[in-house]
Design a protein around this motif. Structure first.
Motif, PDB file in Angstrom:
ATOM      1  N   GLY A 244       0.795  -1.232   0.000  1.00 27.18           N
ATOM      2  CA  GLY A 244       0.000   0.000   0.000  1.00 27.18           C
ATOM      3  C   GLY A 244       0.824   1.278   0.000  1.00 27.18           C
ATOM      4  O   GLY A 244       0.316   2.342   0.352  1.00 27.18           O
ATOM      5  N   GLU A 245       2.076   1.191  -0.439  1.00 28.14           N
ATOM      6  CA  GLU A 245       2.896   2.403  -0.497  1.00 28.14           C
ATOM      7  C   GLU A 245       2.279   3.392  -1.499  1.00 28.14           C
ATOM      8  O   GLU A 245       1.858   2.989  -2.584  1.00 28.14           O
ATOM      9  CB  GLU A 245       4.325   2.040  -0.920  1.00 28.14           C
ATOM     10  CG  GLU A 245       5.297   3.208  -0.791  1.00 28.14           C
ATOM     11  CD  GLU A 245       6.670   2.882  -1.381  1.00 28.14           C
ATOM     12  OE1 GLU A 245       7.665   3.358  -0.852  1.00 28.14           O
ATOM     13  OE2 GLU A 245       6.733   2.138  -2.382  1.00 28.14           O
ATOM     14  N   TYR A 246       2.209   4.660  -1.137  1.00 27.92           N
ATOM     15  CA  TYR A 246       1.608   5.708  -1.984  1.00 27.92           C
ATOM     16  C   TYR A 246       0.166   5.392  -2.361  1.00 27.92           C
ATOM     17  O   TYR A 246      -0.315   5.811  -3.393  1.00 27.92           O
ATOM     18  CB  TYR A 246       2.434   5.948  -3.258  1.00 27.92           C
ATOM     19  CG  TYR A 246       3.860   6.316  -2.987  1.00 27.92           C
ATOM     20  CD1 TYR A 246       4.159   7.441  -2.217  1.00 27.92           C
ATOM     21  CD2 TYR A 246       4.909   5.553  -3.476  1.00 27.92           C
ATOM     22  CE1 TYR A 246       5.466   7.783  -1.951  1.00 27.92           C
ATOM     23  CE2 TYR A 246       6.217   5.882  -3.204  1.00 27.92           C
ATOM     24  CZ  TYR A 246       6.493   7.002  -2.438  1.00 27.92           C
ATOM     25  OH  TYR A 246       7.790   7.332  -2.173  1.00 27.92           O
TER      26      TYR A 246
ATOM     27  N   VAL B 140       2.331  -8.092   7.094  1.00 27.80           N
ATOM     28  CA  VAL B 140       2.946  -7.256   6.058  1.00 27.80           C
ATOM     29  C   VAL B 140       4.382  -6.946   6.474  1.00 27.80           C
ATOM     30  O   VAL B 140       4.701  -6.928   7.660  1.00 27.80           O
ATOM     31  CB  VAL B 140       2.189  -5.912   5.850  1.00 27.80           C
ATOM     32  CG1 VAL B 140       0.838  -6.143   5.195  1.00 27.80           C
ATOM     33  CG2 VAL B 140       2.039  -5.163   7.158  1.00 27.80           C
ATOM     34  N   GLY B 141       5.228  -6.689   5.485  1.00 31.29           N
ATOM     35  CA  GLY B 141       6.614  -6.323   5.768  1.00 31.29           C
ATOM     36  C   GLY B 141       6.711  -4.849   6.132  1.00 31.29           C
ATOM     37  O   GLY B 141       5.695  -4.144   6.213  1.00 31.29           O
ATOM     38  N   PRO B 142       7.946  -4.344   6.351  1.00 34.63           N
ATOM     39  CA  PRO B 142       8.137  -2.946   6.746  1.00 34.63           C
ATOM     40  C   PRO B 142       7.620  -1.944   5.709  1.00 34.63           C
ATOM     41  O   PRO B 142       7.414  -2.295   4.564  1.00 34.63           O
ATOM     42  CB  PRO B 142       9.648  -2.817   6.880  1.00 34.63           C
ATOM     43  CG  PRO B 142      10.142  -4.202   7.054  1.00 34.63           C
ATOM     44  CD  PRO B 142       9.201  -5.085   6.312  1.00 34.63           C
ATOM     45  N   TRP B 143       7.488  -0.723   6.162  1.00 33.27           N
ATOM     46  CA  TRP B 143       7.084   0.416   5.329  1.00 33.27           C
ATOM     47  C   TRP B 143       5.707   0.246   4.708  1.00 33.27           C
ATOM     48  O   TRP B 143       5.440   0.718   3.619  1.00 33.27           O
ATOM     49  CB  TRP B 143       8.143   0.709   4.250  1.00 33.27           C
ATOM     50  CG  TRP B 143       9.463   1.029   4.852  1.00 33.27           C
ATOM     51  CD1 TRP B 143       9.758   2.102   5.634  1.00 33.27           C
ATOM     52  CD2 TRP B 143      10.668   0.258   4.771  1.00 33.27           C
ATOM     53  NE1 TRP B 143      11.068   2.038   6.030  1.00 33.27           N
ATOM     54  CE2 TRP B 143      11.652   0.925   5.521  1.00 33.27           C
ATOM     55  CE3 TRP B 143      11.004  -0.926   4.131  1.00 33.27           C
ATOM     56  CZ2 TRP B 143      12.944   0.443   5.655  1.00 33.27           C
ATOM     57  CZ3 TRP B 143      12.297  -1.413   4.257  1.00 33.27           C
ATOM     58  CH2 TRP B 143      13.243  -0.730   5.012  1.00 33.27           C
ATOM     59  N   CYS B 144       4.840  -0.425   5.432  1.00 27.93           N
ATOM     60  CA  CYS B 144       3.456  -0.561   4.957  1.00 27.93           C
ATOM     61  C   CYS B 144       2.777   0.806   5.025  1.00 27.93           C
ATOM     62  O   CYS B 144       2.813   1.460   6.053  1.00 27.93           O
ATOM     63  CB  CYS B 144       2.723  -1.577   5.827  1.00 27.93           C
ATOM     64  SG  CYS B 144       0.980  -1.721   5.436  1.00 27.93           S
ATOM     65  N   GLY B 145       2.176   1.225   3.921  1.00 22.78           N
ATOM     66  CA  GLY B 145       1.441   2.493   3.900  1.00 22.78           C
ATOM     67  C   GLY B 145       2.312   3.735   3.852  1.00 22.78           C
ATOM     68  O   GLY B 145       1.825   4.838   4.086  1.00 22.78           O
ATOM     69  N   THR B 146       3.592   3.587   3.503  1.00 23.93           N
ATOM     70  CA  THR B 146       4.458   4.765   3.388  1.00 23.93           C
ATOM     71  C   THR B 146       3.915   5.683   2.284  1.00 23.93           C
ATOM     72  O   THR B 146       3.624   5.226   1.187  1.00 23.93           O
ATOM     73  CB  THR B 146       5.889   4.329   3.033  1.00 23.93           C
ATOM     74  OG1 THR B 146       6.355   3.462   4.047  1.00 23.93           O
ATOM     75  CG2 THR B 146       6.813   5.530   2.934  1.00 23.93           C
ATOM     76  N   GLY B 147       3.759   6.957   2.591  1.00 22.56           N
ATOM     77  CA  GLY B 147       3.302   7.909   1.579  1.00 22.56           C
ATOM     78  C   GLY B 147       1.840   7.744   1.207  1.00 22.56           C
ATOM     79  O   GLY B 147       1.341   8.400   0.303  1.00 22.56           O
ATOM     80  N   MET B 148       1.143   6.887   1.928  1.00 19.83           N
ATOM     81  CA  MET B 148      -0.281   6.640   1.652  1.00 19.83           C
ATOM     82  C   MET B 148      -1.088   7.863   2.051  1.00 19.83           C
ATOM     83  O   MET B 148      -0.798   8.502   3.045  1.00 19.83           O
ATOM     84  CB  MET B 148      -0.682   5.415   2.477  1.00 19.83           C
ATOM     85  CG  MET B 148      -2.142   5.112   2.585  1.00 19.83           C
ATOM     86  SD  MET B 148      -2.325   3.609   3.612  1.00 19.83           S
ATOM     87  CE  MET B 148      -4.111   3.499   3.677  1.00 19.83           C
ATOM     88  N   TYR B 149      -2.110   8.242   1.279  1.00 20.73           N
ATOM     89  CA  TYR B 149      -2.945   9.336   1.744  1.00 20.73           C
ATOM     90  C   TYR B 149      -4.434   9.094   1.622  1.00 20.73           C
ATOM     91  O   TYR B 149      -5.225   9.922   2.018  1.00 20.73           O
ATOM     92  CB  TYR B 149      -2.522  10.670   1.130  1.00 20.73           C
ATOM     93  CG  TYR B 149      -2.701  10.807  -0.353  1.00 20.73           C
ATOM     94  CD1 TYR B 149      -1.677  10.450  -1.210  1.00 20.73           C
ATOM     95  CD2 TYR B 149      -3.879  11.324  -0.878  1.00 20.73           C
ATOM     96  CE1 TYR B 149      -1.829  10.599  -2.566  1.00 20.73           C
ATOM     97  CE2 TYR B 149      -4.028  11.478  -2.239  1.00 20.73           C
ATOM     98  CZ  TYR B 149      -3.008  11.117  -3.082  1.00 20.73           C
ATOM     99  OH  TYR B 149      -3.155  11.263  -4.426  1.00 20.73           O
TER     100      TYR B 149
END
Lengths: 244, 370
Positions: A139-141, A160-169
Motif C-alpha cells: 500500500g505504499e503511496y 505485512v513487511g516494513p514500510w506498509c502504507g508509506t506515503g499513503m494518503y
C-alpha cells in the motif's frame, strides 16, 4: 468453451490466438511463464488458466474474469481498471500496482509492493484480498481502494513487511489478526474493528470464502484492524515552500 | 529511416537461474538451458552464459583456465606467460558448435595447469593467490585476452547471444555437473561484449546477476587496494571479487559476508556484530537493485538486495534446489516441486552439497530482510 494448449504456441502467437477467440469462455492449459495474458482486454470474457502465469497477468484489464489455477508472477493486475482476477496460488511482487478498479483475490501470499499507487474514483473502487501475507511496502503511496490481508496460512511471519502504507494518503488496509505495528508507516493510524464495523468489507470476505471454498466463520474468528492515514498532504512542505 | 530513441521498447530485464543436486550427482546441461530459455524475453541477445561445477573430474586437481582471445598475438603473449609460470598438462581449443546466431566469437582456449613449483616457492604465495595474480595480470595487461574462468573442476561458458544459443554453441549437453548457474543478459549501462557476459568468475567463485550495482565505483576502489583489477567493464565483476576477498582472503563466514554486501539499514540494524561489519567493510556494501546467484564448488547462495527490487524464486524437489528469476523457469524442468517460495530482500537461499553443510553455518533467514 475453447481450450487452448499454451505449449503449442510461442509468446506472441499465443496472445494473438487468444485475442481472436470469439467465445465468452476460454481455457488455457500448460501455461508456463507466458506474459501479458488478458492484458488490456476490454471485454467480459472468462479466461481460465492452468499453470504458472507469466508477468503482467491481466495488466490494464477492463472487464474480463480471469481465474488462474496455479501461481502468478510479477505484476498481476498491474493498472487494471475493471474486472476480476482470482488466483488459486500465490503471486510475486507489485500485484495490483496502480490498480484503479476491479478486484484481485489471491489465495496464498503476495510479494513485495502489493497495491502500491492504488487509487479510487467514484464507482471505481479497487479491492485486493490476500489469503496469506504480503511483503514490504504494501500500500505504499496508496491513494484509494481497499487492501485486505487475512494471514490464514499461520506461518508466524508478520502480515505485512516494513514500510506498509508509506506515503499513503487515502484508501484503507485491513489486517486480520496480529498487527505488526513496527512495520506501519508513521502517517498511518489503526482502528480495531467491532463485529458490526466489518460491513464495508463483509462482501469481499464472503467472496474470498466462496472462491477458495474457505470457511467464513474461520475468517471472522480473528479481529480486524483498519489502517488509514492521518495526514492527507504528506509532502506539502516539499513543494509549497512553507508549511501552512 | 532510422528509428529514434523511445520508438522501440524492449521490455527485458536479465534472467538468472541455478540448479544444484545436493547429493553431488551430476547431470548434463540440457536442464539449465531449458530453464534459462524459458525466460527468453528477459534477455535481448547481447549476452548469455553458464557456470558448471564438477565437469572436469579427470583433471580435478588442475586449475582449468578458459581464456578468450581477440587474435593470435594475444594468445601467444598469454601462452608465453603461462608457460613461464605454469606446468600446462592440456592446451586445446574449447570444443564448439558453430551456429549462425552466434557471430564474432573470439578464439576460445582451455588449459589445465598447475603452478610451476619453483615459481610458486619464490612467490611466497598460496596456489590460489598465484592463480589470482595470473588472472589479474592477463586481464589487465594482455590486450585482447581475458580469463573467463580459473577454478578447479569447474568452468564458465559465456558470450554474446541468447543464453540457449550460447549453451548450444558450447555443447553444454556434453558436460556433466552437480551445480549449474545461468544468465540471460539485457545490458543497460555497459557494452554487450564477450567479456561482459555473465557469469563473472575468479578461482571457484562465479556470479550471475540481474540488476545493477550503483556502488560499483566505491566497491571497485576498495577492491583495487587489495590487488583486484576490474577490467571487464561491467558492475557484476565486483561481486565475484567481493566474495573472493571476504570469504577466501578475510575468512568471513557466509553469514558475515551477507551482512556486508546486503547490510541492514542503520535504522533497522539489530546486532552489534552486524554494525561492526558494516563499519569495517562499508565500502563493500552492494547498493542498488539486484538478485544474484553466487556459486562455488560447495554450493550456491541466491540473494536479493535489501528492499527486493528484483525477482527471485526458489524451489526444492528431492536432492535438487532450483532458483530462478521466474517460477516458470523452474516449473519447465521440475513441473512438480515439494516447496516453492520467494525469499524476502536480503534473505539468502542456500544450497550446499550434503557433505559440505558443516563448512558453512546456515545464515539467519530474516535479519537482513526488509
Amino acid at each position: 468453451m475453447t481450450v487452448i494448449d499454451a505449449g503449442q504456441y510461442d509468446q506472441a502467437a499465443l496472445l494473438e490466438v487468444l485475442a481472436n477467440v470469439n467465445e465468452p469462455e476460454i481455457e488455457v492449459v500448460h501455461v508456463n511463464g507466458q506474459r501479458y495474458l488478458g492484458c488490456g482486454w476490454k471485454n467480459r470474457k472468462k479466461l481460465i488458466l492452468r499453470g504458472t502465469a507469466g508477468n503482467n497477468l491481466g495488466a490494464f484489464a477492463e472487464g474480463p474474469h480471469i481465474v488462474l489455477y496455479g501461481n502468478g508472477q510479477e505484476g498481476v493486475g498491474n493498472t487494471m481498471s475493471e474486472g476480476l482476477i482470482v488466483v488459486h496460488g500465490r503471486v510475486g511482487d507489485i500485484a495490483g500496482y496502480g490498480m484503479r478498479g476491479g478486484a484481485l483475490y489471491i489465495r496464498d501470499n503476495a510479494g513485495y509492493r502489493l497495491g502500491i499507487h492504488m487509487k479510487a474514483y467514484l464507482q471505481k473502487q479497487p479491492v485486493i484480498v490476500v489469503g496469506g501475507r504480503a511483503g514490504a511496502f504494501t500500500g505504499e503511496y496508496m491513494a484509494g481502494g481497499t487492501i485486505i490481508i487475512l494471514g490464514l496460512n499461520d506461518d508466524n511471519r508478520p502480515l505485512v513487511g516494513p514500510w506498509c502504507g508509506t506515503g499513503m494518503y487515502s484508501g484503507a488496509i485491513y489486517l486480520r489478526g496480529e498487527v505488526p505495528y513496527e512495520h506501519l508507516a508513521p502517517n498511518t493510524t489503526c482502528q480495531v474493528l467491532q463485529a458490526d464495523e466489518l460491513e464495508p468489507i463483509m462482501d469481499y470476505l464472503q467472496r474470498y470464502a466462496e472462491y477458495f471454498d474457505y470457511d467464513i466463520e474461520k475468517i471472522l474468528s480473528q479481529p480486524f484492524t483498519r489502517i488509514t492515514t492521518v495526514n492527507k498532504r504528506l509532502y506539502k512542505h516539499m513543494y509549497t515552500g512553507f508549511v501552512s | 529511416m532510422l528509428r529514434r530513441e523511445g520508438e522501440i521498447r524492449i521490455p527485458s530485464g536479465c534472467a538468472i537461474a541455478g540448479i544444484i543436486n545436493r547429493q553431488g550427482e551430476r547431470f548434463d546441461g540440457s536442464a539449465i538451458i531449458a530453464s534459462i530459455a524459458n525466460m527468453h524475453q528477459r534477455s535481448n541477445g547481447l549476452g548469455g552464459g553458464f557456470a558448471a561445477y564438477g565437469i572436469y573430474q579427470e583433471y580435478k586437481d588442475y586449475f582449468a583456465l578458459h581464456i578468450y582471445y581477440d587474435d593470435e598475438t594475444a594468445r601467444q603473449l598469454t601462452e608465453n606467460y603461462l608457460n613461464q609460470n605454469f606446468r600446462i598438462v592440456v592446451n586445446e581449443m574449447l570444443p564448439l558448435r558453430p551456429l549462425r546466431r552466434i557471430v564474432d566469437a573470439p578464439l576460445i582456449w582451455r588449459y589445465f595447469v598447475t603452478p610451476r613449483e619453483e615459481k610458486l616457492m619464490v612467490s611466497h604465495l598460496s596456489e590460489d593467490d598465484f592463480i589470482f595474480k595470473a588472472v589479474m595480470w592477463i586481464n589487465d595487461c594482455v590486450r585482447g585476452a581475458f580469463v573467463a574462468s580459473s577454478g578447479k573442476n569447474m568452468g564458465a561458458f559465456k558470450g554474446v547471444g541468447y543464453p540457449e544459443d550460447i549453451g548450444e554453441f558450447f555443447r553444454l549437453e556434453e558436460y556433466h555437473a552437480y551445480l549449474w548457474t545461468a544468465h540471460g543478459r539485457f545490458p543497460t549501462n555497459t557494452p554487450g561484449w564477450w567479456g561482459g557476459a555473465h557469469p563473472f568468475t575468479l578461482l571457484n567463485w562465479s556470479v550471475v546477476h540481474n540488476g545493477e550495482i550503483s556502488s560499483y565505483s566505491t566497491n571497485r576502489r576498495f577492491l583495487e587496494m587489495y590487488g583486484y583489477r576490474c577490467s571487464l567493464q561491467t558492475d557484476t565483476e565486483v561481486i565475484a571479487y567481493t566474495f573472493d576477498f571476504l570469504m577466501r582472503k578475510q575468512q568471513l563466514t557466509l553469514e558475515e559476508t551477507l551482512d556486508v554486501i546486503a547490510a541492514p539499514f542503520w535504522t533497522t540494524i539489530q546486532k552489534e556484530a552486524q554494525a561492526r561489519l558494516r563499519r569495517q567493510y562499508g565500502a563493500l556494501l552492494l547498493n542498488g537493485p539486484f538478485s544474484i546467484i553466487v556459486a562455488t564448488d560447495h554450493g550456491l547462495v541466491a540473494v536479493n538486495d535489501r528492499i527486493k527490487l528484483r525477482p527471485l524464486v526458489a524451489a526444492t524437489r528431492g536432492s535438487y534446489l532450483y532458483v530462478a528469476s521466474e517460477e516458470s523457469a523452474i516449473r519447465v524442468v521440475a513441473p512438480v516441486v515439494e516447496k516453492v517460495w520467494t525469499p524476502g530482500g536480503g534473505e539468502p537461499v542456500v544450497g550446499l552439497l550434503k557433505d559440505k553443510e558443516g563448512l558453512i553455518a546456515m545464515p539467519d533467514q530474516q535479519s537482513r530482510s526488509a
